[in-house]
Design a protein around this motif. Sequence first.
Motif, PDB file in Angstrom:
ATOM      1  N   ARG A 123       0.833  -1.198   0.000  1.00  0.00           N
ATOM      2  CA  ARG A 123       0.000   0.000   0.000  1.00  0.00           C
ATOM      3  C   ARG A 123       0.876   1.260   0.000  1.00  0.00           C
ATOM      4  NH1 ARG A 123      -5.326  -1.243   3.696  1.00  0.00           N
ATOM      5  NH2 ARG A 123      -5.945  -3.141   2.578  1.00  0.00           N
ATOM      6  N   LEU A 124       0.369   2.264  -0.669  1.00  0.00           N
ATOM      7  CA  LEU A 124       1.157   3.479  -0.871  1.00  0.00           C
ATOM      8  C   LEU A 124       0.272   4.700  -0.662  1.00  0.00           C
ATOM      9  CD1 LEU A 124       3.823   4.794  -1.753  1.00  0.00           C
ATOM     10  CD2 LEU A 124       3.109   4.499  -4.121  1.00  0.00           C
ATOM     11  N   VAL A 125       0.758   5.616   0.206  1.00  0.00           N
ATOM     12  CA  VAL A 125       0.045   6.868   0.486  1.00  0.00           C
ATOM     13  C   VAL A 125       0.973   8.032   0.167  1.00  0.00           C
ATOM     14  CG1 VAL A 125      -1.098   8.296   2.230  1.00  0.00           C
ATOM     15  CG2 VAL A 125      -1.318   5.799   2.319  1.00  0.00           C
ATOM     16  N   ALA A 126       0.497   8.950  -0.666  1.00  0.00           N
ATOM     17  CA  ALA A 126       1.216  10.196  -0.914  1.00  0.00           C
ATOM     18  C   ALA A 126       0.538  11.283  -0.103  1.00  0.00           C
ATOM     19  CB  ALA A 126       1.204  10.548  -2.396  1.00  0.00           C
ATOM     20  N   ALA A 127       1.252  11.875   0.842  1.00  0.00           N
ATOM     21  CA  ALA A 127       0.649  12.823   1.778  1.00  0.00           C
ATOM     22  C   ALA A 127       1.316  14.175   1.689  1.00  0.00           C
ATOM     23  CB  ALA A 127       0.759  12.284   3.207  1.00  0.00           C
ATOM     24  N   SER A 128       0.515  15.230   1.780  1.00  0.00           N
ATOM     25  CA  SER A 128       1.072  16.576   1.766  1.00  0.00           C
ATOM     26  C   SER A 128       0.018  17.569   2.205  1.00  0.00           C
ATOM     27  CB  SER A 128       1.569  16.944   0.364  1.00  0.00           C
ATOM     28  OG  SER A 128       2.088  18.255   0.359  1.00  0.00           O
ATOM     29  N   ALA A 129       0.464  18.749   2.566  1.00  0.00           N
ATOM     30  CA  ALA A 129      -0.456  19.824   2.936  1.00  0.00           C
ATOM     31  C   ALA A 129      -0.877  20.620   1.708  1.00  0.00           C
ATOM     32  CB  ALA A 129       0.201  20.742   3.961  1.00  0.00           C
ATOM     33  N   THR A 130       0.058  20.948   0.841  1.00  0.00           N
ATOM     34  CA  THR A 130      -0.239  21.693  -0.383  1.00  0.00           C
ATOM     35  C   THR A 130       0.451  20.981  -1.523  1.00  0.00           C
ATOM     36  OG1 THR A 130       1.693  23.100  -0.066  1.00  0.00           O
ATOM     37  CG2 THR A 130      -0.395  23.902   0.800  1.00  0.00           C
ATOM     38  N   THR A 131      -0.328  20.425  -2.425  1.00  0.00           N
ATOM     39  CA  THR A 131       0.305  19.679  -3.502  1.00  0.00           C
ATOM     40  C   THR A 131      -0.607  19.632  -4.716  1.00  0.00           C
ATOM     41  OG1 THR A 131       1.454  17.619  -4.051  1.00  0.00           O
ATOM     42  CG2 THR A 131      -0.619  17.407  -2.878  1.00  0.00           C
ATOM     43  N   ASP A 132      -0.060  19.149  -5.798  1.00  0.00           N
ATOM     44  CA  ASP A 132      -0.822  18.906  -7.016  1.00  0.00           C
ATOM     45  C   ASP A 132      -1.513  17.558  -6.852  1.00  0.00           C
ATOM     46  OD1 ASP A 132      -1.834  18.540  -9.529  1.00  0.00           O
ATOM     47  OD2 ASP A 132       0.108  18.421 -10.536  1.00  0.00           O
ATOM     48  N   SER A 133      -2.655  17.551  -6.126  1.00  0.00           N
ATOM     49  CA  SER A 133      -3.304  16.285  -5.793  1.00  0.00           C
ATOM     50  C   SER A 133      -3.762  15.545  -7.038  1.00  0.00           C
ATOM     51  CB  SER A 133      -4.496  16.537  -4.864  1.00  0.00           C
ATOM     52  OG  SER A 133      -5.425  17.434  -5.456  1.00  0.00           O
ATOM     53  N   ALA A 134      -4.237  16.280  -8.059  1.00  0.00           N
ATOM     54  CA  ALA A 134      -4.681  15.614  -9.278  1.00  0.00           C
ATOM     55  C   ALA A 134      -3.513  14.938  -9.983  1.00  0.00           C
ATOM     56  CB  ALA A 134      -5.352  16.629 -10.204  1.00  0.00           C
ATOM     57  N   GLY A 135      -2.357  15.613  -9.999  1.00  0.00           N
ATOM     58  CA  GLY A 135      -1.178  15.021 -10.638  1.00  0.00           C
ATOM     59  C   GLY A 135      -0.715  13.763  -9.928  1.00  0.00           C
ATOM     60  N   TRP A 136      -0.664  13.826  -8.588  1.00  0.00           N
ATOM     61  CA  TRP A 136      -0.240  12.642  -7.831  1.00  0.00           C
ATOM     62  C   TRP A 136      -1.247  11.517  -7.962  1.00  0.00           C
ATOM     63  CZ3 TRP A 136       4.279  11.247  -6.285  1.00  0.00           C
ATOM     64  CH2 TRP A 136       5.258  12.197  -6.048  1.00  0.00           C
ATOM     65  N   ALA A 137      -2.526  11.842  -8.000  1.00  0.00           N
ATOM     66  CA  ALA A 137      -3.539  10.802  -8.183  1.00  0.00           C
ATOM     67  C   ALA A 137      -3.359  10.113  -9.529  1.00  0.00           C
ATOM     68  CB  ALA A 137      -4.934  11.418  -8.079  1.00  0.00           C
ATOM     69  N   ARG A 138      -3.037  10.891 -10.550  1.00  0.00           N
ATOM     70  CA  ARG A 138      -2.800  10.307 -11.875  1.00  0.00           C
ATOM     71  C   ARG A 138      -1.582   9.396 -11.859  1.00  0.00           C
ATOM     72  NH1 ARG A 138      -1.781  14.618 -14.081  1.00  0.00           N
ATOM     73  NH2 ARG A 138       0.470  14.438 -14.350  1.00  0.00           N
ATOM     74  N   VAL A 139      -0.479   9.864 -11.258  1.00  0.00           N
ATOM     75  CA  VAL A 139       0.744   9.065 -11.217  1.00  0.00           C
ATOM     76  C   VAL A 139       0.518   7.766 -10.449  1.00  0.00           C
ATOM     77  CG1 VAL A 139       3.080   8.994 -10.240  1.00  0.00           C
ATOM     78  CG2 VAL A 139       2.337  10.980 -11.537  1.00  0.00           C
ATOM     79  N   LEU A 140      -0.294   7.828  -9.390  1.00  0.00           N
ATOM     80  CA  LEU A 140      -0.557   6.639  -8.571  1.00  0.00           C
ATOM     81  C   LEU A 140      -1.643   5.748  -9.172  1.00  0.00           C
ATOM     82  CD1 LEU A 140      -0.381   8.058  -4.925  1.00  0.00           C
ATOM     83  CD2 LEU A 140       1.416   7.008  -6.288  1.00  0.00           C
ATOM     84  N   GLY A 141      -1.908   5.920 -10.458  1.00  0.00           N
ATOM     85  CA  GLY A 141      -2.833   5.020 -11.132  1.00  0.00           C
ATOM     86  C   GLY A 141      -4.278   5.301 -10.836  1.00  0.00           C
ATOM     87  N   GLY A 142      -4.649   6.572 -10.777  1.00  0.00           N
ATOM     88  CA  GLY A 142      -6.031   6.917 -10.486  1.00  0.00           C
ATOM     89  C   GLY A 142      -6.392   6.759  -9.025  1.00  0.00           C
ATOM     90  N   ALA A 143      -5.447   7.048  -8.142  1.00  0.00           N
ATOM     91  CA  ALA A 143      -5.687   6.878  -6.703  1.00  0.00           C
ATOM     92  C   ALA A 143      -6.732   7.866  -6.207  1.00  0.00           C
ATOM     93  CB  ALA A 143      -4.382   7.076  -5.936  1.00  0.00           C
ATOM     94  N   PRO A 144      -7.566   7.449  -5.246  1.00  0.00           N
ATOM     95  CA  PRO A 144      -8.523   8.390  -4.646  1.00  0.00           C
ATOM     96  C   PRO A 144      -7.790   9.493  -3.882  1.00  0.00           C
ATOM     97  CG  PRO A 144      -9.046   6.107  -4.094  1.00  0.00           C
ATOM     98  CD  PRO A 144      -7.677   6.101  -4.693  1.00  0.00           C
TER      99      PRO A 144
END
Length: 859
Positions: free
Chosen positions: A165-186
Amino acid sequence: MSRQPRQAELDALPVREAVPALLRALDAHGTAVLCAPPGTGKTTLVPLVLAGLVGPAAGGPRRKVVVAEPRRIAARAAARRMAWLLGEPVGGSVGFTVRGERVAGPDTVVEVVTTGVLLQRLQRDQELAGVDVVVLDECHERHLDADTVAAFLLDVRETLRPELRLVAASATTDSAGWARVLGGAPVVEAAGVSYPVETVWAPPARPVRPPHGMRVDPAQLAHVASVVRRALAERSGDVLCFLPGVGEIARVAGQLGGVEAEVVQLHGRAPAAVQDAALSLAPGRRVILSTAVAESSLTVPGVRVVVDSGLAREPRVDHARGLGALATVRASRAAGRQRAGRAGREAPGTVYRCWAEAEDGRLPAFPSPEIRLADLAQFSLQAACWGDPDAAGLALLDPPPAGAMAAAREVLVAVGAVSAAGAVTPRGQRMARLGLHPRLARALLDGSAGLGARRAAEIVALLSEEPPREYGDDLAAAWRRARAGADAYGSRWRAEARRLERAAGGGDGAPRAAGGGGAASRAAAGAHSDDAAAGLVAALAFPERVARARGQGTFLMASGTAAEPGEGSGLRGAPWLAVAVADRGPHSASARVRLAAVIDGDTARAAAGHLLRTAEEVRWEDGDLVARTAERLGAIELAVRPLAKPDPVLVRAALLDGLRSEGLGLLRWTEDARTLRARLGFLHRTLGGGWPDVQDDGVLLERADDWLEPELSRARRRADLGRIDAGQALNRLLPWATGEAARLDELAPERIEVPSGSRIRLDYGSGQGNGQPVLAVKLQELFGLARTPEVAGVPVLVHLLSPAGRPAAVTADLASFWQGGYRAVRAELRGRYPKHPWPEDPATAEPTRHTNARLRRRP
């Protein structure tokens, strides 16, 4: 291990409201993006819940959770905070590992590591055996190691361990970009409960110079110090001031003498005890001067006020010159929000921003990703070890720039880390495990072979973390000072040197001949002094920066860049230098040497052997052809001797360079040749077709094979060019194949016969208007000529001359001139030239080139 969790504190963390959604997202997709404002507990509560230490799964099976932080200070602080929440010491259920320090035990289920440590662990064990969840914290900072770790972990999930399992966490980030990179992650968002923060705009009263390179205008730093004093007077609570680097922190600290508060300097180089103290409550009021380490992950207790200089540091690389350095830039709006948020973690606060409100909208939205800016040699080696040398198959938010990757490949091939095709070598695999830049890894391995592991490790430790500026610019002297000193840098340096000594002690330490290591090892056999050892290691690490003196304290590096130590530096008189640290301003002609060691020519040749070339050089220089054999170390000329029989191909190319630089005037241009060129130019403009363009030197040089041969191939020097008849050569360009060449005299005659019988030369090169040929003739010789002569259908421009040969009138329409303009010319000139005919009707008068007296004597 018995423990007593601080349940009240755990329940008070706002992120707990988002935990159920996060758990559902991980159960359904295996990946998730967690966006949580500062102070919500994403760094501390979430890992404990995922591990089953607290929350709904507490008491059940434990999961091993690895939390990756971008900085050592954040990793230690996060581990301490989580252990405190559990009521345990660090090293029990929660531990941490950073470079050179590990506090963990058999019961540790949550381990906080730096992204660099996790990267090394992945290279050793791609499956991450025993790890159930990885949390990548502070993704918004876009550090290269973090982006690389994320890409590797996604590869692991896809090919080896889909259950990871993998969680990308941040306070201010490009959430849409990270969701795309993580394979459509919620994307799971947690509401923040940070307190309101008032913004006070505090720009300087007078303009300050913008930052460039590492330099910050002293007036800007003085202004920041004054704003800190203002904040202390206007607000209560501790003040957290953000500055771009350690040097600026020290200068502002020096300007805060006498304030009624303790001044604390917080940065990555500060001793662990100082860092721990800054992150703990203190009895009195404090001013914490910090780099970006306090932007995220960390809560600095007691802070109610933030003073933001608005500056940050980013890496910059000049790949052409092999120079890399940090540059001071304006901080992004996202960084500004992070910094301001530090003031509202525990109570309402205030942020003083040291720039005008009108400038805020022009700042970049997010920090520039490091992958776009940094030296990619280490990233390229990691990708090669992973089995993807071009990083084409890695899921990266931003692809690496092609130019930077090509430059990185050149470095890796030179140090023997990869093959020419990019495949990692056994030596490269070992270099990657050292946790060093490939250049420094090469210096450690090859330097150990000649100097021993301990001495090589000590010097490389100096190069891996640049010593303080007060250590000076002489690497050997800095080495001696570090060994003798008891300051914070010396402590860190000794720990890193011990680590590197252990790492260099085993495995394939044999130097690579392809990288110059074998010769370097032999040269080092007698290099017993500190100066020689420091110079050798620096030269091994940065062979393109070995530099030879060229007078007046300046040097030329093998890369071709000029370099100069500072005024008063003891390095200025050295014959050779191995430059370890240098930077070059945007408008500077040479690089400024920040750290270097004195070497000799043999060491330079040994360390930079792959740059050694002996070649025939034939070129145009100082107005003539120069042919010689030159031995060079990169751009540094070592020895030259005349070349008796240079390659004719090289000679011809050099002569063409001379013609390009100095023009076709190097050829012999007679009056006939210049006239022919002008005639051909006229026909090209007028008729086009097969008539060549001969007016443009560049076009003629492109067609050198068509008109300058065989004379050019026989030439050997400037004087030979001067013997080439340009007119005879230009004849080769005439359209002989179509037969048009035979019409040259018909279409563009060199001379034209006028009514007086004279044959007057036409000027095809100085015409006015639309490039008309010029016929300059005495007025009396055209009497009786009603129509203007034409050449190739183009009327000539008639320059009518006085009897003395001076211009009297210009016309392209003789008929109109005889009817109108002639009267004015006649009135003006007949009194001045009474011996010449001035008939009232020139259209019917007899043309002549003689005076009236001669006309009367004619039978």
